[in-house]
Design a protein around this motif. Structure first.
Motif, PDB file in Angstrom:
ATOM      1  N   PRO A  78      -6.390  10.707   6.917  1.00 18.87           N
ATOM      2  CA  PRO A  78      -6.530   9.305   7.128  1.00 18.87           C
ATOM      3  C   PRO A  78      -7.706   8.781   7.366  1.00 18.87           C
ATOM      4  O   PRO A  78      -8.727   9.193   8.228  1.00 18.87           O
ATOM      5  CB  PRO A  78      -5.333   9.085   8.393  1.00 18.87           C
ATOM      6  CG  PRO A  78      -5.614  10.262   8.998  1.00 18.87           C
ATOM      7  CD  PRO A  78      -5.833  11.484   8.384  1.00 18.87           C
ATOM      8  N   LEU A  79      -7.977   7.496   6.954  1.00 19.10           N
ATOM      9  CA  LEU A  79      -9.384   6.615   7.030  1.00 19.10           C
ATOM     10  C   LEU A  79      -9.545   5.976   8.424  1.00 19.10           C
ATOM     11  O   LEU A  79      -8.212   5.523   8.941  1.00 19.10           O
ATOM     12  CB  LEU A  79      -9.691   5.827   6.012  1.00 19.10           C
ATOM     13  CG  LEU A  79     -10.132   6.385   4.480  1.00 19.10           C
ATOM     14  CD1 LEU A  79     -10.299   5.240   3.628  1.00 19.10           C
ATOM     15  CD2 LEU A  79     -11.268   7.380   4.656  1.00 19.10           C
ATOM     16  N   GLU A  80     -10.674   5.752   8.996  1.00 22.66           N
ATOM     17  CA  GLU A  80     -10.548   4.775  10.260  1.00 22.66           C
ATOM     18  C   GLU A  80     -10.438   3.436   9.938  1.00 22.66           C
ATOM     19  O   GLU A  80     -10.511   3.297   8.591  1.00 22.66           O
ATOM     20  CB  GLU A  80     -11.973   5.189  11.170  1.00 22.66           C
ATOM     21  CG  GLU A  80     -13.041   4.901  10.373  1.00 22.66           C
ATOM     22  CD  GLU A  80     -13.675   3.355  10.601  1.00 22.66           C
ATOM     23  OE1 GLU A  80     -13.194   2.974  11.852  1.00 22.66           O
ATOM     24  OE2 GLU A  80     -14.467   3.202  10.055  1.00 22.66           O
ATOM     25  N   GLY A 108      -0.815   7.871  17.241  1.00 19.66           N
ATOM     26  CA  GLY A 108      -1.549   6.520  17.796  1.00 19.66           C
ATOM     27  C   GLY A 108      -1.350   5.440  16.797  1.00 19.66           C
ATOM     28  O   GLY A 108      -2.139   4.307  16.765  1.00 19.66           O
ATOM     29  N   ILE A 109      -0.352   5.362  15.885  1.00 17.66           N
ATOM     30  CA  ILE A 109       0.007   4.267  14.977  1.00 17.66           C
ATOM     31  C   ILE A 109       1.045   3.297  15.617  1.00 17.66           C
ATOM     32  O   ILE A 109       2.205   3.905  15.903  1.00 17.66           O
ATOM     33  CB  ILE A 109       0.248   4.804  13.828  1.00 17.66           C
ATOM     34  CG1 ILE A 109      -0.924   5.558  13.246  1.00 17.66           C
ATOM     35  CG2 ILE A 109       0.528   3.538  12.830  1.00 17.66           C
ATOM     36  CD1 ILE A 109      -0.668   6.266  11.877  1.00 17.66           C
ATOM     37  N   LYS A 110       0.956   1.999  15.757  1.00 19.43           N
ATOM     38  CA  LYS A 110       2.090   1.299  16.326  1.00 19.43           C
ATOM     39  C   LYS A 110       2.263   0.127  15.387  1.00 19.43           C
ATOM     40  O   LYS A 110       1.285  -0.304  14.549  1.00 19.43           O
ATOM     41  CB  LYS A 110       1.642   0.538  17.603  1.00 19.43           C
ATOM     42  CG  LYS A 110       2.639  -0.249  18.203  1.00 19.43           C
ATOM     43  CD  LYS A 110       1.920  -0.797  19.477  1.00 19.43           C
ATOM     44  CE  LYS A 110       3.080  -1.754  20.261  1.00 19.43           C
ATOM     45  NZ  LYS A 110       2.567  -2.540  21.115  1.00 19.43           N
ATOM     46  N   GLN A 111       3.554  -0.223  15.066  1.00 19.29           N
ATOM     47  CA  GLN A 111       3.839  -1.044  14.114  1.00 19.29           C
ATOM     48  C   GLN A 111       3.843  -2.357  14.911  1.00 19.29           C
ATOM     49  O   GLN A 111       3.954  -2.795  15.828  1.00 19.29           O
ATOM     50  CB  GLN A 111       5.533  -0.837  13.793  1.00 19.29           C
ATOM     51  CG  GLN A 111       5.862  -2.033  12.761  1.00 19.29           C
ATOM     52  CD  GLN A 111       7.416  -1.506  12.431  1.00 19.29           C
ATOM     53  OE1 GLN A 111       7.950  -0.590  12.828  1.00 19.29           O
ATOM     54  NE2 GLN A 111       7.982  -2.079  11.538  1.00 19.29           N
ATOM     55  N   ILE A 112       3.312  -3.577  13.790  1.00 16.38           N
ATOM     56  CA  ILE A 112       2.956  -4.812  14.202  1.00 16.38           C
ATOM     57  C   ILE A 112       3.541  -5.807  13.217  1.00 16.38           C
ATOM     58  O   ILE A 112       3.643  -5.451  12.023  1.00 16.38           O
ATOM     59  CB  ILE A 112       1.713  -5.221  14.659  1.00 16.38           C
ATOM     60  CG1 ILE A 112       0.670  -5.171  13.575  1.00 16.38           C
ATOM     61  CG2 ILE A 112       1.043  -4.228  15.856  1.00 16.38           C
ATOM     62  CD1 ILE A 112      -0.498  -5.477  13.546  1.00 16.38           C
ATOM     63  N   LEU A 164      -4.137   3.825   3.511  1.00 15.11           N
ATOM     64  CA  LEU A 164      -5.146   4.607   3.753  1.00 15.11           C
ATOM     65  C   LEU A 164      -5.349   4.951   5.208  1.00 15.11           C
ATOM     66  O   LEU A 164      -5.810   6.196   5.347  1.00 15.11           O
ATOM     67  CB  LEU A 164      -6.426   3.884   3.380  1.00 15.11           C
ATOM     68  CG  LEU A 164      -6.584   3.630   1.664  1.00 15.11           C
ATOM     69  CD1 LEU A 164      -7.836   2.669   1.435  1.00 15.11           C
ATOM     70  CD2 LEU A 164      -6.834   4.883   0.921  1.00 15.11           C
ATOM     71  N   MET A 165      -5.042   4.211   5.876  1.00 12.45           N
ATOM     72  CA  MET A 165      -5.031   4.718   7.454  1.00 12.45           C
ATOM     73  C   MET A 165      -4.111   5.759   8.150  1.00 12.45           C
ATOM     74  O   MET A 165      -4.230   6.440   9.056  1.00 12.45           O
ATOM     75  CB  MET A 165      -5.048   3.334   8.280  1.00 12.45           C
ATOM     76  CG  MET A 165      -6.407   2.476   8.336  1.00 12.45           C
ATOM     77  SD  MET A 165      -6.261   0.930   9.240  1.00 12.45           S
ATOM     78  CE  MET A 165      -5.493  -0.182   8.332  1.00 12.45           C
ATOM     79  N   THR A 166      -2.967   5.475   7.351  1.00 11.94           N
ATOM     80  CA  THR A 166      -1.637   6.307   7.865  1.00 11.94           C
ATOM     81  C   THR A 166      -1.238   7.294   6.956  1.00 11.94           C
ATOM     82  O   THR A 166      -0.115   7.985   7.360  1.00 11.94           O
ATOM     83  CB  THR A 166      -0.201   5.192   7.717  1.00 11.94           C
ATOM     84  OG1 THR A 166      -0.168   4.461   6.668  1.00 11.94           O
ATOM     85  CG2 THR A 166      -0.629   4.049   8.918  1.00 11.94           C
ATOM     86  N   ARG A 167      -2.147   7.681   5.865  1.00 11.74           N
ATOM     87  CA  ARG A 167      -1.634   8.771   5.291  1.00 11.74           C
ATOM     88  C   ARG A 167      -1.747  10.052   6.109  1.00 11.74           C
ATOM     89  O   ARG A 167      -2.424  10.228   6.890  1.00 11.74           O
ATOM     90  CB  ARG A 167      -2.546   8.824   3.926  1.00 11.74           C
ATOM     91  CG  ARG A 167      -3.936   9.069   4.159  1.00 11.74           C
ATOM     92  CD  ARG A 167      -4.698   8.977   2.934  1.00 11.74           C
ATOM     93  NE  ARG A 167      -6.236   9.130   3.088  1.00 11.74           N
ATOM     94  CZ  ARG A 167      -6.989   8.897   2.073  1.00 11.74           C
ATOM     95  NH1 ARG A 167      -6.802   8.614   0.900  1.00 11.74           N
ATOM     96  NH2 ARG A 167      -8.393   8.857   2.483  1.00 11.74           N
TER      97      ARG A 167
END
Length: 179
Positions: free
Chosen positions: A53-55, A24-28, A46-49
């Motif tokens: 992963p953290l919100e 659910g991770i998209k590059q921007i 922190l979000m993508t580890r």
């Protein structure tokens, strides 16, 4: 697909984006002031580890230091210094343990050397005793051989006696003088 080739790099990047998309991770592309770049990179990390992963809100708060009670540089330096002292103390304790283990190992090695030396001295003493016994046996054997040679010489002389005396000696000695 060659490593570091244009096609290889594209395929690797595509695979990486696909793995991130599954999570659910998209590059921007993001425009931000230069001072914010490290904080944003830290929040993204922190979000993508992979593990825990953290919100997004929590990651941004943690990266920005919103949850920290004091954000001034002096308190941060003091905290880092305290952490460094604790690490140094832990290393010193580990070093002391290692010194103790090294000393115990050296004492054990010394005891083993002493045992080896004692065993070697015992072997040398046994060898000397065995050599002495062999030498004594050789002396006795040599003495017996000399006596046998003398006895054989006497027997030859007795056999060789001429005349009536020789016959009488040969007759009286009987089987002793026979070869």
């Amino acid at each position: 697909m060659a490593k570091n080739s244009r096609d290889g790099n594209r395929e690797r990047a595509a695979r990486h984006r696909a793995v991130l998309a599954e999570r659910g991770i998209k590059q921007i592309l993001l425009l931000a002031p230069e001072q914010a770049h490290p904080l944003l990179k830290q929040a993204v990390g922190l979000m993508t580890r992979d593990d825990d992963p953290l919100e997004p809100r929590a990651a941004l708060r943690r990266a920005g230091g919103a949850n920290d009670p004091e954000t001034d540089e002096a308190s941060t330096a003091v905290d880092e210094l305290d952490a460094a002292r604790k690490r140094i103390e832990a290393v010193e304790l580990d070093a002391e343990k290692l010194r103790g283990e090294i000393e115990a190992t050296e004492r054990h090695m010394q005891a083993l050397r002493a045992e080896r030396d004692a065993a070697m001295r015992g072997q040398v003493a046994e060898r000397e005793k065995a050599q002495l016994a062999v030498t004594e046996a050789q002396k006795r054997t040599l003495e017996i051989l000399q006596r046998v040679d003398k006895a054989e010489a006497v027997i030859r002389q007795a056999k060789a006696l001429p005349g009536i005396r020789g016959r009488l000696v040969r007759w009286l000695a009987g089987d002793v003088l026979l070869d």
